[in-house]
Design an enzyme around this catalytic site. Sequence first.
Site, PDB file in Angstrom:
ATOM      1  N   HIS A 135       0.889  -1.401   0.214  1.00 15.15           N
ATOM      2  CA  HIS A 135       0.139   0.266  -0.139  1.00 15.15           C
ATOM      3  C   HIS A 135       0.999   1.399  -0.066  1.00 15.15           C
ATOM      4  CE1 HIS A 135      -3.272  -2.363   1.211  1.00 15.15           C
ATOM      5  NE2 HIS A 135      -3.643  -2.068   0.448  1.00 15.15           N
TER       6      HIS A 135
ATOM      7  N   LYS B 246      -0.647   4.932   4.068  1.00 17.86           N
ATOM      8  CA  LYS B 246      -1.588   3.901   5.165  1.00 17.86           C
ATOM      9  C   LYS B 246      -1.317   3.924   6.240  1.00 17.86           C
ATOM     10  CE  LYS B 246      -4.659  -0.460   4.145  1.00 17.86           C
ATOM     11  NZ  LYS B 246      -5.393   0.388   4.526  1.00 17.86           N
TER      12      LYS B 246
END
Length: 233
Positions: free
Chosen positions: A130, A134
């Site tokens: 990600h 995040k």
Amino acid sequence: MKIALLGYGKMGKAIETIALQRGHTIVIKTSRDSDYNINDADVAIDFSVPSAAFNNISNCLNNQVPVISGTTGWLEQYDDIVSLCEKQKGAFIYASNFSLGVNIFFELNETLAKMMAKLNDYKLDIEEIHHTQKLDAPSGTAITLAEGIIKNNSAYQDWQLDTASDKNIPIIAKRIPEVPGTHIISYTSPIDTIKIEHEAHNREGFALGAVIAAEWLADKTGVFTMKDVLNIG
């Protein structure tokens, strides 16, 4: 529909774009400390932060506003929300990932887990990648994938971040700039590897799924999942 966006970061803005394209109106956009009247909305979409999600969802349920949430990191209070939803005869959907493709991927993952359950030579791992903004690791999507495997393969009892043991699934979490989300399930034996992968190209898939879920939930009562929305599984 009149939609409340509880959390107006990158996901909130992507949801706003899709919702407006589909003919809806955004009546509330909140940041972490915003004041708002949730009764102005027909449905709420929560993509806030873990510390705000429980209060956001509770406020909606206490005011009879259907709510969907894609915020991760607050799930130790999930059962409390389910109880509140039932008490208030409200409507609620939580999903670790609202992408339509990811929810199909969840089903593929569970089917593959059943097929691999008796093949003991294969070692399993989950990798998720990600963007660096995040906040949580592993991702909620990776945890959902691990839970789907555990449910269908008695060889595994839990998951562990970045490490492996006999009964636990290792989840390898990587953070790389500008990566919307990639999840890879690998079964590796001495002779071959079986792998399934979902790669998001942008945030539009998450946003579209969230709006579709909100449209579906608007006239319902109860606690649902994306399996209900998509009529799969």
